[in-house]
Design a protein around this motif. Structure first.
Motif, PDB file in Angstrom:
ATOM      1  N   SER A  76       0.827  -1.209   0.000  1.00 16.36           N
ATOM      2  CA  SER A  76       0.000   0.000   0.000  1.00 16.36           C
ATOM      3  C   SER A  76       0.862   1.259   0.000  1.00 16.36           C
ATOM      4  O   SER A  76       0.540   2.246  -0.679  1.00 16.36           O
ATOM      5  CB  SER A  76      -0.934   0.008   1.219  1.00 16.36           C
ATOM      6  OG  SER A  76      -1.872  -1.034   1.123  1.00 16.36           O
ATOM      7  N   GLU A  77       1.961   1.237   0.741  1.00 22.56           N
ATOM      8  CA  GLU A  77       2.860   2.389   0.792  1.00 22.56           C
ATOM      9  C   GLU A  77       3.480   2.648  -0.569  1.00 22.56           C
ATOM     10  O   GLU A  77       3.640   3.803  -0.981  1.00 22.56           O
ATOM     11  CB  GLU A  77       3.947   2.160   1.834  1.00 22.56           C
ATOM     12  CG  GLU A  77       3.426   2.043   3.265  1.00 22.56           C
ATOM     13  CD  GLU A  77       4.523   1.669   4.248  1.00 22.56           C
ATOM     14  OE1 GLU A  77       5.686   1.531   3.808  1.00 22.56           O
ATOM     15  OE2 GLU A  77       4.213   1.522   5.444  1.00 22.56           O
ATOM     16  N   LEU A  79       2.138   1.795  -3.496  1.00 15.51           N
ATOM     17  CA  LEU A  79       1.077   2.323  -4.364  1.00 15.51           C
ATOM     18  C   LEU A  79       0.809   3.799  -4.071  1.00 15.51           C
ATOM     19  O   LEU A  79       0.477   4.570  -4.983  1.00 15.51           O
ATOM     20  CB  LEU A  79      -0.200   1.501  -4.174  1.00 15.51           C
ATOM     21  CG  LEU A  79      -0.167   0.074  -4.742  1.00 15.51           C
ATOM     22  CD1 LEU A  79      -1.437  -0.687  -4.356  1.00 15.51           C
ATOM     23  CD2 LEU A  79       0.007   0.077  -6.254  1.00 15.51           C
ATOM     24  N   ASP A  80       0.973   4.205  -2.825  1.00 15.69           N
ATOM     25  CA  ASP A  80       0.799   5.621  -2.475  1.00 15.69           C
ATOM     26  C   ASP A  80       1.858   6.504  -3.135  1.00 15.69           C
ATOM     27  O   ASP A  80       1.606   7.676  -3.410  1.00 15.69           O
ATOM     28  CB  ASP A  80       0.899   5.814  -0.953  1.00 15.69           C
ATOM     29  CG  ASP A  80      -0.304   5.262  -0.211  1.00 15.69           C
ATOM     30  OD1 ASP A  80      -1.370   5.105  -0.844  1.00 15.69           O
ATOM     31  OD2 ASP A  80      -0.172   4.985   0.997  1.00 15.69           O
ATOM     32  N   LYS A 101      -5.787  -7.031   0.797  1.00 13.83           N
ATOM     33  CA  LYS A 101      -5.163  -5.879   1.451  1.00 13.83           C
ATOM     34  C   LYS A 101      -5.277  -4.609   0.614  1.00 13.83           C
ATOM     35  O   LYS A 101      -5.459  -3.515   1.152  1.00 13.83           O
ATOM     36  CB  LYS A 101      -3.689  -6.192   1.723  1.00 13.83           C
ATOM     37  CG  LYS A 101      -2.898  -5.067   2.376  1.00 13.83           C
ATOM     38  CD  LYS A 101      -3.293  -4.863   3.816  1.00 13.83           C
ATOM     39  CE  LYS A 101      -2.396  -3.841   4.494  1.00 13.83           C
ATOM     40  NZ  LYS A 101      -2.759  -3.623   5.913  1.00 13.83           N
ATOM     41  N   VAL A 102      -5.171  -4.738  -0.705  1.00 15.54           N
ATOM     42  CA  VAL A 102      -5.165  -3.550  -1.572  1.00 15.54           C
ATOM     43  C   VAL A 102      -6.456  -3.407  -2.373  1.00 15.54           C
ATOM     44  O   VAL A 102      -6.526  -2.581  -3.288  1.00 15.54           O
ATOM     45  CB  VAL A 102      -3.957  -3.560  -2.528  1.00 15.54           C
ATOM     46  CG1 VAL A 102      -2.656  -3.476  -1.747  1.00 15.54           C
ATOM     47  CG2 VAL A 102      -3.962  -4.804  -3.417  1.00 15.54           C
ATOM     48  N   HIS A 105      -7.712   0.153  -2.554  1.00 24.99           N
ATOM     49  CA  HIS A 105      -6.737   1.226  -2.778  1.00 24.99           C
ATOM     50  C   HIS A 105      -7.059   1.989  -4.063  1.00 24.99           C
ATOM     51  O   HIS A 105      -7.439   1.391  -5.069  1.00 24.99           O
ATOM     52  CB  HIS A 105      -5.324   0.646  -2.860  1.00 24.99           C
ATOM     53  CG  HIS A 105      -4.247   1.668  -2.658  1.00 24.99           C
ATOM     54  ND1 HIS A 105      -3.898   2.587  -3.626  1.00 24.99           N
ATOM     55  CD2 HIS A 105      -3.446   1.934  -1.587  1.00 24.99           C
ATOM     56  CE1 HIS A 105      -2.916   3.349  -3.169  1.00 24.99           C
ATOM     57  NE2 HIS A 105      -2.629   2.976  -1.932  1.00 24.99           N
ATOM     58  N   ARG A 108      -5.312   0.641  -7.090  1.00 21.36           N
ATOM     59  CA  ARG A 108      -5.348  -0.811  -7.309  1.00 21.36           C
ATOM     60  C   ARG A 108      -5.145  -1.164  -8.771  1.00 21.36           C
ATOM     61  O   ARG A 108      -4.534  -2.195  -9.096  1.00 21.36           O
ATOM     62  CB  ARG A 108      -6.695  -1.368  -6.818  1.00 21.36           C
ATOM     63  CG  ARG A 108      -6.928  -2.868  -7.116  1.00 21.36           C
ATOM     64  CD  ARG A 108      -5.915  -3.725  -6.413  1.00 21.36           C
ATOM     65  NE  ARG A 108      -6.059  -5.145  -6.718  1.00 21.36           N
ATOM     66  CZ  ARG A 108      -5.518  -5.748  -7.784  1.00 21.36           C
ATOM     67  NH1 ARG A 108      -4.807  -5.039  -8.666  1.00 21.36           N
ATOM     68  NH2 ARG A 108      -5.692  -7.046  -7.983  1.00 21.36           N
TER      69      ARG A 108
END
Length: 286
Positions: A76-77, A79-80, A101-102, A105, A108
């Motif tokens: 996730s970090e 992808l941010d 988890k994602v 997001h 995604r």
């Protein structure tokens, strides 16, 4: 092409080697929690230099080749931090929990959940080899969740590396891989444990162990830091496969205990069929 590899061990380093073959001008940076591994990856020419924060934003491709517990924390970090058109992919041996988890997001669509069925029992940058992915199957999960143009970039890359593609949903992946990979590692670890505990004289093990033992216990040299999180994330499927495996072992023991050697022969003869399956020969059904 600008590429960031997070985790410059066997998979990440081998990916870098093959990437340089198919895209000679690629700029490859890397990150690793082990500073010694990172320095060695530069020395070996696997990466050009350690990655900086800006590299993620400008990257065309980001590969996360780290243990699956690290994937849950870092994906996730990553992808941010990426750009709008960055392809992010992983090489994790579990898929269901990572995909969950994602799932929500906002980026995604930039992520392609992958599992290249390739590797050895060795770890670290020195374990990286050229051609590791040639002819190997790469399982892709939830491909419909990834933007089409980003899918195309990944498939071009996999094609140039000579990989075969198989699409599967994450739950099916984890169920099947528990049998053909995760159980194999547990079996190897526990065989090694059994021999170590029984044969206290290490010289006896060295002198008496033949090629059969060596090949069967090879996977016991794999990294516990990598495999413990895999067993944790795929616990339900692994427990199911263990129950079936233990049942077969108990059945074989019963045949021996009762002196049913025809049954022993039959069990082994029927299992010989695994060779045909692994060689891609269609099974003959009566």
């Amino acid at each position: 092409m600008k590429v960031v590899i997070i985790g410059v061990g066997l998979i990440g380093g081998s990916f870098a080697r093959d990437l340089r073959k198919v895209f000679p001008g690629a700029q490859i940076t890397g990150a690793d929690h082990n500073e010694t591994h990172l320095k060695r990856a530069v020395e070996l020419g696997l990466i050009d230099r350690p990655a900086e924060d800006l590299d993620l934003r400008e990257a065309d491709v980001v590969l996360l080749s780290i243990p699956v517990n690290g994937l849950l924390k870092q994906l996730s970090e990553v992808l941010d931090a990426i750009g709008e058109e960055t392809l992010v992919m992983d090489a994790g041996s579990t898929k269901a929990e990572i995909c969950r988890k994602v799932a929500g997001h906002e980026r995604r669509r930039n992520f392609l959940a992958c599992h290249p069925i390739a590797g050895t029992e060795f770890t670290g940058p020195e374990a990286a080899i050229s051609g590791l992915f040639e002819g190997k199957t790469n399982i892709i999960c939830e491909v419909e969740q990834t933007a089409f143009r980003i899918q195309e970039r990944a498939l071009e890359l996999f094609g140039k590396m000579g990989m075969r593609i198989r699409y599967m949903n994450p739950e099916a992946h984890d169920r099947h891989i528990a049998y053909v990979s995760h159980l194999s590692h547990i079996s190897s670890f526990m065989l090694g444990k059994t021999v170590i505990e029984k044969e206290r004289n290490e010289r006896d093990i060295f002198d008496l162990a033949g090629s059969g033992f060596e090949s069967t216990v090879r996977l016991a040299k794999s990294s516990p830091a990598m495999w413990t999180p895999i067993f944790e994330q795929n616990r339900k499927n692994v427990l199911e496969t263990l129950d079936e495996y233990i049942g077969n072992l108990q059945g074989f023991r019963q045949l021996l205990d009762s002196g049913d050697y025809k049954g022993v022969f039959r069990e082994m003869e029927e299992t010989n069929r695994i060779g045909e399956i692994l060689n891609g020969i269609p099974t003959q059904k009566n």
